[in-house]
Motif scaffolding. Structure first.
Motif, PDB file in Angstrom:
ATOM      1  N   CYS A   1      49.005 -57.424  24.640  1.00 37.50           N
ATOM      2  CA  CYS A   1      48.286 -56.411  23.850  1.00 37.50           C
ATOM      3  C   CYS A   1      49.096 -56.056  22.599  1.00 37.50           C
ATOM      4  O   CYS A   1      50.333 -56.059  22.641  1.00 37.50           O
ATOM      5  N   GLY A   2      48.373 -55.676  21.559  1.00 33.34           N
ATOM      6  CA  GLY A   2      48.987 -55.105  20.355  1.00 33.34           C
ATOM      7  C   GLY A   2      50.094 -55.968  19.786  1.00 33.34           C
ATOM      8  O   GLY A   2      49.942 -57.187  19.604  1.00 33.34           O
ATOM      9  N   THR A   3      51.224 -55.323  19.542  1.00 30.86           N
ATOM     10  CA  THR A   3      52.354 -56.020  18.937  1.00 30.86           C
ATOM     11  C   THR A   3      52.820 -57.199  19.788  1.00 30.86           C
ATOM     12  O   THR A   3      53.185 -58.255  19.262  1.00 30.86           O
ATOM     13  N   ALA A   4      52.800 -57.034  21.103  1.00 33.08           N
ATOM     14  CA  ALA A   4      53.241 -58.123  21.978  1.00 33.08           C
ATOM     15  C   ALA A   4      52.315 -59.330  21.805  1.00 33.08           C
ATOM     16  O   ALA A   4      52.769 -60.483  21.813  1.00 33.08           O
TER      17      ALA A   4
ATOM     18  N   SER B   1      55.201 -58.440  27.324  1.00 30.80           N
ATOM     19  CA  SER B   1      55.094 -56.984  27.370  1.00 30.80           C
ATOM     20  C   SER B   1      56.471 -56.350  27.236  1.00 30.80           C
ATOM     21  O   SER B   1      57.407 -56.743  27.937  1.00 30.80           O
ATOM     22  N   GLN B   2      56.585 -55.393  26.349  1.00 29.89           N
ATOM     23  CA  GLN B   2      57.837 -54.649  26.239  1.00 29.89           C
ATOM     24  C   GLN B   2      58.036 -53.838  27.513  1.00 29.89           C
ATOM     25  O   GLN B   2      59.044 -53.968  28.195  1.00 29.89           O
ATOM     26  N   SER B   3      57.039 -53.019  27.841  1.00 29.19           N
ATOM     27  CA  SER B   3      57.189 -52.077  28.955  1.00 29.19           C
ATOM     28  C   SER B   3      57.077 -52.740  30.316  1.00 29.19           C
ATOM     29  O   SER B   3      57.639 -52.266  31.295  1.00 29.19           O
TER      30      SER B   3
ATOM     31  N   THR C   1      51.813 -52.386  30.987  1.00 29.65           N
ATOM     32  CA  THR C   1      50.532 -52.233  30.302  1.00 29.65           C
ATOM     33  C   THR C   1      49.371 -52.625  31.218  1.00 29.65           C
ATOM     34  O   THR C   1      49.324 -53.760  31.728  1.00 29.65           O
TER      35      THR C   1
ATOM     36  N   VAL D   1      57.434 -45.124  19.425  1.00 29.76           N
ATOM     37  CA  VAL D   1      56.156 -45.660  19.907  1.00 29.76           C
ATOM     38  C   VAL D   1      55.844 -46.998  19.232  1.00 29.76           C
ATOM     39  O   VAL D   1      55.410 -47.952  19.874  1.00 29.76           O
ATOM     40  N   ALA D   2      56.093 -47.076  17.928  1.00 30.27           N
ATOM     41  CA  ALA D   2      55.819 -48.328  17.224  1.00 30.27           C
ATOM     42  C   ALA D   2      56.893 -49.351  17.583  1.00 30.27           C
ATOM     43  O   ALA D   2      58.079 -49.120  17.390  1.00 30.27           O
ATOM     44  N   SER D   3      56.455 -50.467  18.078  1.00 25.24           N
ATOM     45  CA  SER D   3      57.400 -51.479  18.548  1.00 25.24           C
ATOM     46  C   SER D   3      57.976 -52.259  17.371  1.00 25.24           C
ATOM     47  O   SER D   3      57.242 -52.728  16.506  1.00 25.24           O
TER      48      SER D   3
ATOM     49  N   LYS E   1      51.559 -52.044  12.196  1.00 24.73           N
ATOM     50  CA  LYS E   1      52.659 -51.069  12.074  1.00 24.73           C
ATOM     51  C   LYS E   1      52.262 -49.966  11.099  1.00 24.73           C
ATOM     52  O   LYS E   1      52.470 -48.792  11.336  1.00 24.73           O
TER      53      LYS E   1
ATOM     54  N   GLU F   1      49.503 -47.576  12.581  1.00 24.89           N
ATOM     55  CA  GLU F   1      49.874 -46.662  13.665  1.00 24.89           C
ATOM     56  C   GLU F   1      50.772 -45.535  13.218  1.00 24.89           C
ATOM     57  O   GLU F   1      50.641 -44.422  13.711  1.00 24.89           O
TER      58      GLU F   1
HETATM   59  C1  F6R Z   1      52.536 -51.233  18.599  1.00 27.31           C
HETATM   60  C2  F6R Z   1      52.769 -51.178  20.014  1.00 27.31           C
HETATM   61  C3  F6R Z   1      51.670 -51.558  20.923  1.00 27.31           C
HETATM   62  C4  F6R Z   1      52.239 -52.358  22.115  1.00 27.31           C
HETATM   63  C5  F6R Z   1      51.146 -52.632  23.143  1.00 27.31           C
HETATM   64  C6  F6R Z   1      51.663 -53.450  24.299  1.00 27.31           C
HETATM   65  O1  F6R Z   1      53.663 -50.882  17.875  1.00 27.31           O
HETATM   66  O2  F6R Z   1      53.816 -50.802  20.446  1.00 27.31           O
HETATM   67  O3  F6R Z   1      50.691 -52.293  20.267  1.00 27.31           O
HETATM   68  O4  F6R Z   1      52.792 -53.540  21.638  1.00 27.31           O
HETATM   69  O5  F6R Z   1      50.639 -51.428  23.616  1.00 27.31           O
HETATM   70  O6  F6R Z   1      52.690 -52.805  24.957  1.00 27.31           O
HETATM   71  P1  F6R Z   1      53.673 -53.579  25.909  1.00 27.31           P
HETATM   72  O7  F6R Z   1      54.450 -54.534  25.071  1.00 27.31           O
HETATM   73  O8  F6R Z   1      54.541 -52.527  26.526  1.00 27.31           O
HETATM   74  O9  F6R Z   1      52.823 -54.301  26.912  1.00 27.31           O
END
Ligand code: F6R
Length: 604
Positions: A299-302, A346-348, A351, A397-399, A483, A486
């Motif tokens: 999702c998103g940045t990932a 995914s960073q976290s 998701t 919040v912004a990755s 970026k 957001e």
């Molecule tokens: C944008 C941002 C989001 C995440 C997205 C996925 O700066 O942070 O678009 O990239 O919500 O989140 P993760 O990587 O945690 O799965």
């Protein structure tokens, strides 16, 4: 997407809880609250607004006691208000609950409870939980049994903490599809939705799995499955350093994280890639010979990290790659089978859409590989294989740093696959050397940001911006555009430069800002012609390039170090991150906590 903290031990609970909440505000910041158990009484202080409001609330000084739970909220059900803030109590005032997640069947549960005489003060889904616990406690007279029966009734996602005078010396926690970790101390224990909240106190953690319940005392932690059979768990050592989750000399986490990129990229490369040696990944024994398609899902940045690296996999591994948004993938019956490798980024690692997509891929028999930053997070426990980025805690919040680490790691993975498949070449060796040179090149960009700052000052009042590029320059344009949206709340869109004349060029008129990324020697002339076209129509242009470009009337030209187009997103994204950052700063916005957004999107 809310933040949860808990403490049980010998210290006063409130300062620990407040500190934890402050470091969790990236998960939600429209209300905050604390409940402490003291002399068999549950004392609650909560209100709408940020954790700072809670910290300054004079009533907080009445909360003495060594057992407490706390919450910072990102509203889903019910507006941000005192009534809707957590912790929520049951009607008898004997059970306090904080909750992260969404209870999908809360209306049914609420009417069942109402029929049994319970009343509700809030519009939240959460308030059914303490009342449900109370309802079962009436017959069972055992809090653990009552919690276990209550969570069995819940549909949806939850990570909950429960305290009660009936428990005296324990906190009960439970989870399903929402993260929860238990930090282990000396005669004290901590609970949090994310590791950084309690990293100041411990590096040793238990990770609660779905449908598990834990009873946490100051000197003992017990775990149970959903039928309350005791289970054993391993302690995980988290190597993150507590200072890595503090701002240090920087004004904001986002800026700090942007500047950390050379270091964390170096750590992500680690010992996986060395000159004149084959790439190495521990325990990655996927039988690549049978893989005929790669899906990258996130999702998103990932997801943008997937788009930026599709080219490398296709180029070096000769396997077709499709990149999809997890929220789409999960609902579109993708054509996948045992010969498909699905990569989830995914960073976290929490998701909700990415988790659902991963489960779908597993059920379809695909090989699944996760690229994750947070150790032990849900995605790592579901995927067949996990490789970690080493970005450290990402708080803004912004990755930013997670993205560049993902792009680096995926490029290394592509090299590894190419080597396993026998596609070695001089080009591949040169590519490896270029990866190793990235941290130094990043530093050069970060050392000179004046032009970016000046251009941000020139255009920060604009309403619309466009980003254009081709191939990887297009992929990075999407990330630059996201970026900006957001954190600055400016409308922006990214287009493949060649698509402009198929429609969007109609939007270009005097004073419109266009950012062009042109780092591919084979495509630079084409992108520059597209920029000429918008300049002719009055656009104000910034170009990010590492090529010799024709003399055009751009307001700002950012020269970045040369590198192969497959790696250029790692460098060209830096000016784009800084551009978004300085625009938001010029607008006096809170860059770390943009409106309506939270760090990990654990709900659908
Ligand atoms: C944008 C941002 C989001 C995440 C997205 C996925 O700066 O942070 O678009 O990239 O919500 O989140 P993760 O990587 O945690 O799965």
């Amino acid at each position: 997407m809310c933040g949860i903290v808990g403490y049980i031990g010998t210290k006063k609970a409130v300062p620990v809880l407040i500190k934890g909440l402050l470091s969790l505000e990236y998960r939600g910041y429209d209300s905050a609250g604390i409940c402490v158990l003291n002399n068999n009484v549950l004392d609650v202080v909560k209100d709408k607004g940020r954790v700072k409001n809670l910290e300054e609330n004079p009533e907080l000084s009445n909360l003495i006691g060594n057992i407490g739970i706390a919450h910072t909220r990102w509203a889903t059900h019910g507006i941000p208000s005192k009534e809707n803030s957590h912790p929520h109590l049951d009607n008898s005032g004997k059970f306090a609950v904080v909750h992260n997640g969404i209870i999908e069947n809360y209306t049914e549960l609420r009417s069942m409870l109402e029929k049994n005489g319970y009343t509700f003060l809030s519009q939240t889904d959460t308030e059914v939980i303490p009342n449900l616990i109370s309802y079962y406690y009436e017959s069972k007279k055992d809090v653990l049994k009552a919690v276990s029966l209550a969570v069995t009734d819940l549909k949806g996602s939850y990570a909950i903490e429960v305290i009660s005078p009936y428990l005296k010396d324990s906190i009960i926690v439970a989870r399903k599809d929402s993260p929860l970790v238990i930090g282990i101390g000396e005669n004290e224990n901590y609970i949090a939705s994310d590791i950084p909240a309690v990293l100041n106190y411990t590096n040793k953690f238990y990770f609660l799995e779905d449908n598990e319940i834990s009873v946490i005392k100051k000197g003992k932690i017990s775990f149970f499955d959903s039928s309350l059979n005791p289970i054993a768990k391993d302690i995980k050592d988290i190597k993150w350093d507590a200072t890595s989750s503090e701002k240090g000399i920087f004004e904001d986490y986002m800026l700090k994280e942007i500047y950390e990129q050379p270091q964390v990229i170096m750590e992500t490369i680690g010992s996986r890639l060395k000159p004149n040696e084959k790439c190495y990944f521990d325990d990655l024994d996927i039988d690549l010979k049978n893989i005929n398609k790669i899906y990258v899902v996130a999702c998103g940045t990932a997801m943008h990290a997937g788009l930026a690296t599709k080219y490398t996999f296709e180029h070096f591994c000769k396997i077709p790659v499709e990149v999809d948004m997890a929220s789409e993938f999960r609902y579109r019956n993708p054509l996948i089978d045992k010969n498909t490798l699905c990569i989830f980024i995914s960073q976290s690692g929490e998701t909700a859409d990415t988790i659902a997509a991963l489960k779908l891929a597993k059920n379809a028999g695909c090989k699944t590989l996760a690229v994750v930053n947070v150790i032990g997070s849900s995605i790592t426990r579901i995927a067949d294989y996990t490789i970690y980025t080493h970005a450290g805690p990402e708080i803004a919040v912004a990755s930013t740093k997670a993205y560049t680490c993902q792009v680096v790691l995926l490029n290394i993975l592509a090299v590894y696959f190419a080597e396993v498949l026998g596609y070695e070449s001089k080009e591949l060796e040169d590519f490896k050397m270029e990866i190793l040179e990235l941290p130094a090149k990043l530093k050069l960009i970060l050392d000179d940001t004046k032009n970016i700052q000046d251009f941000a000052k020139e255009v920060y009042t604009k309403q619309d911006l466009y980003f254009i590029g081709r191939n990887t320059d297009y992929a990075v344009s999407m990330e630059g555009s996201l970026k900006l949206k957001e954190i600055s709340y400016i409308h922006s869109e990214a287009y493949a430069a060649g698509e402009l004349k198929h429609g969007p060029i109609a939007l270009i008129e005097n004073g419109v800002t266009v950012i062009g990324v042109a780092t591919n020697p084979n495509l630079v002339e084409k992108t520059m012609s597209n920029l000429e076209e918008v300049i002719t129509r009055g656009a104000n242009v910034m170009v990010i390039t590492n090529q010799v470009i024709p003399d055009i009337k751009a307001s700002c030209i950012i020269q970045i170090p040369k590198c192969t187009p497959m790696l250029s997103p790692i460098l060209s994204v830096i000016p784009l991150q800084l551009f978004a950052y300085y625009i938001a700063k010029n607008k006096n916005l809170d860059v770390d906590k943009p409106r309506n957004l939270a760090k990990s999107v654990t709900v659908e």
